[in-house]
Design a protein around this motif. Structure first.
Motif, PDB file in Angstrom:
ATOM      1  N   ASN A   1       0.796  -1.250  -0.038  1.00  0.00           N
ATOM      2  CA  ASN A   1       0.125  -0.041   0.283  1.00  0.00           C
ATOM      3  C   ASN A   1       0.916   1.158  -0.071  1.00  0.00           C
ATOM      4  O   ASN A   1       1.837   0.956   0.475  1.00  0.00           O
ATOM      5  N   THR A   2       0.324   2.293  -0.431  1.00  0.00           N
ATOM      6  CA  THR A   2       1.211   3.536  -0.485  1.00  0.00           C
ATOM      7  C   THR A   2       0.134   4.536   0.200  1.00  0.00           C
ATOM      8  O   THR A   2      -0.902   4.678  -0.394  1.00  0.00           O
ATOM      9  N   ARG A   3       0.434   5.342   1.261  1.00  0.00           N
ATOM     10  CA  ARG A   3      -0.374   6.060   2.057  1.00  0.00           C
ATOM     11  C   ARG A   3      -0.701   7.354   1.112  1.00  0.00           C
ATOM     12  O   ARG A   3       0.302   7.886   0.467  1.00  0.00           O
ATOM     13  N   TYR A   4      -1.952   8.074   1.482  1.00  0.00           N
ATOM     14  CA  TYR A   4      -2.253   9.036   0.639  1.00  0.00           C
ATOM     15  C   TYR A   4      -1.493  10.377   1.042  1.00  0.00           C
ATOM     16  O   TYR A   4      -1.010  11.077   0.154  1.00  0.00           O
ATOM     17  N   ASP A   5      -0.682  10.297   2.104  1.00  0.00           N
ATOM     18  CA  ASP A   5      -0.010  11.534   2.696  1.00  0.00           C
ATOM     19  C   ASP A   5       1.303  11.475   2.176  1.00  0.00           C
ATOM     20  O   ASP A   5       2.105  12.438   2.637  1.00  0.00           O
ATOM     21  N   LYS A   6       1.636  10.293   1.678  1.00  0.00           N
ATOM     22  CA  LYS A   6       3.136  10.194   1.085  1.00  0.00           C
ATOM     23  C   LYS A   6       3.320  10.466  -0.212  1.00  0.00           C
ATOM     24  O   LYS A   6       4.425  10.674  -0.719  1.00  0.00           O
ATOM     25  N   LEU A   7       2.310  10.559  -1.267  1.00  0.00           N
ATOM     26  CA  LEU A   7       2.076  10.754  -2.583  1.00  0.00           C
ATOM     27  C   LEU A   7       2.822  12.190  -2.763  1.00  0.00           C
ATOM     28  O   LEU A   7       3.403  12.164  -4.076  1.00  0.00           O
ATOM     29  N   ASN A   8       2.905  13.226  -1.933  1.00  0.00           N
ATOM     30  CA  ASN A   8       3.317  14.447  -2.396  1.00  0.00           C
ATOM     31  C   ASN A   8       4.502  14.770  -1.600  1.00  0.00           C
ATOM     32  O   ASN A   8       4.970  15.828  -1.717  1.00  0.00           O
ATOM     33  N   GLN A   9       5.101  13.745  -1.044  1.00  0.00           N
ATOM     34  CA  GLN A   9       6.378  13.810  -0.361  1.00  0.00           C
ATOM     35  C   GLN A   9       7.504  13.623  -0.925  1.00  0.00           C
ATOM     36  O   GLN A   9       7.758  12.465  -1.252  1.00  0.00           O
ATOM     37  N   LEU A  10       8.217  14.534  -1.448  1.00  0.00           N
ATOM     38  CA  LEU A  10       9.509  14.352  -2.159  1.00  0.00           C
ATOM     39  C   LEU A  10      10.595  13.239  -1.456  1.00  0.00           C
ATOM     40  O   LEU A  10      10.798  13.350  -0.403  1.00  0.00           O
ATOM     41  N   GLY A  11      10.751  12.338  -2.578  1.00  0.00           N
ATOM     42  CA  GLY A  11      11.822  11.179  -1.772  1.00  0.00           C
ATOM     43  C   GLY A  11      11.039  10.083  -1.428  1.00  0.00           C
ATOM     44  O   GLY A  11      11.545   8.910  -1.197  1.00  0.00           O
ATOM     45  N   SER A  12       9.718   9.914  -1.295  1.00  0.00           N
ATOM     46  CA  SER A  12       8.961   8.955  -0.795  1.00  0.00           C
ATOM     47  C   SER A  12       8.786   7.985  -1.795  1.00  0.00           C
ATOM     48  O   SER A  12       8.891   8.413  -3.280  1.00  0.00           O
ATOM     49  N   ALA A  13       8.433   6.603  -1.688  1.00  0.00           N
ATOM     50  CA  ALA A  13       8.445   5.575  -2.681  1.00  0.00           C
ATOM     51  C   ALA A  13       7.400   5.983  -3.906  1.00  0.00           C
ATOM     52  O   ALA A  13       7.433   5.599  -4.771  1.00  0.00           O
ATOM     53  N   GLY A  14       6.264   6.637  -3.429  1.00  0.00           N
ATOM     54  CA  GLY A  14       5.298   6.936  -4.129  1.00  0.00           C
ATOM     55  C   GLY A  14       5.047   8.257  -4.920  1.00  0.00           C
ATOM     56  O   GLY A  14       4.267   8.226  -5.972  1.00  0.00           O
ATOM     57  N   TYR A  15       6.305   8.893  -4.541  1.00  0.00           N
ATOM     58  CA  TYR A  15       6.186  10.384  -5.157  1.00  0.00           C
ATOM     59  C   TYR A  15       6.240  10.457  -6.812  1.00  0.00           C
ATOM     60  O   TYR A  15       5.363  11.085  -7.449  1.00  0.00           O
ATOM     61  N   ILE A  16       7.323   9.660  -7.229  1.00  0.00           N
ATOM     62  CA  ILE A  16       7.265   9.699  -8.709  1.00  0.00           C
ATOM     63  C   ILE A  16       6.469   8.852  -9.485  1.00  0.00           C
ATOM     64  O   ILE A  16       5.748   9.272 -10.397  1.00  0.00           O
TER      65      ILE A  16
END
Length: 230
Positions: free
Chosen positions: A77-92
């Motif tokens: 899963n990828t948490r919604y609040d990580k999507l716009n966090q630069l460097g997180s696994a889900g950002y790109i």
């Protein structure tokens, strides 16, 4: 967290594949019980063509000497609040490689004080489109090509609190324009998806407690879940 997927072969699943204009619907990996690290089918768009591809349900992969293995970091899963966090696994991936996971339902686990409870959420008279992310990998030594994926999770939904209190899966609206924008690999304007990062079930569900996910033994009566959000 969305920890299990129900991908049975039924009329609603087949109709959803058709509605999404998937070019290879017969390659769908149907199964009642899919769990993290299993291979599942994702829908993505390549050169304007919607197609099913097989992906490992665990976004981050480690490259061993002989091949790939799921990373020690939990990433099904990828948490919604990580999507716009630069460097997180889900950002790109959120900006460049979104996909759809179609399912008949999903499973959740709730840890109580002295026990663990398992619930299945089964869409009624429909199938659901889950917002997902994918990554492609190429092993530098073996040349192996791999696709991995995760499902985005939102904050807990009020109607789910009695069954699961930690998160809810991102279920996409039944809107052609939203699905088109989500699958468009050239669409990097993720601000348009901000309204999706809030709890919304969008379907009626039958909620059934089960004894153990791998062995479908029901406990008690199923309950109807009629969410207020469309």
């Amino acid at each position: 967290m969305c920890g299990r997927l129900n991908m049975i072969d039924d009329l609603f699943m087949r109709t959803l594949l058709q509605d999404l204009s998937v070019s290879n619907p017969n390659e769908m990996l149907f199964d009642r019980f899919k769990m993290p690290t299993n291979e599942i089918s994702i829908v993505r768009e390549v050169n304007g063509i919607r197609q099913l591809q097989t992906a490992t349900w665990w976004l981050l992969q480690d490259m061993g000497y002989a091949g790939f293995k799921p990373s020690k970091y939990t990433s099904f899963n990828t948490r919604y609040d990580k999507l716009n966090q630069l460097g997180s696994a889900g950002y790109i991936p959120f900006r460049e490689s979104r996909c759809i996971v179609i399912a008949k339902g999903f499973g959740e686990t709730e840890k109580r004080v002295n026990t663990v409870e398992y619930y299945d959420f089964i869409a009624q008279d429909s199938a659901i489109t889950l917002g997902g992310l994918f990554q492609e990998w190429q092993h530098p030594k073996t040349g192996e090509h791999k696709i991995s994926c995760s499902i985005i999770t939102n904050p807990p939904h009020p109607d789910m609190q009695a069954f699961h209190s930690k998160a809810s899966p991102l279920i996409l609206p039944q809107s052609t324009s939203v699905r088109d924008a989500w699958l468009d690999p050239n669409n990097h304007q993720v601000d348009m998806f901000e309204h999706l990062l809030t709890p919304a079930l969008r379907h009626n569900f039958l909620v059934q407690q089960i004894e153990k996910p791998s062995l479908y033994k029901v406990i008690g009566e199923a309950q109807q879940l009629h969410p207020y959000d469309a």
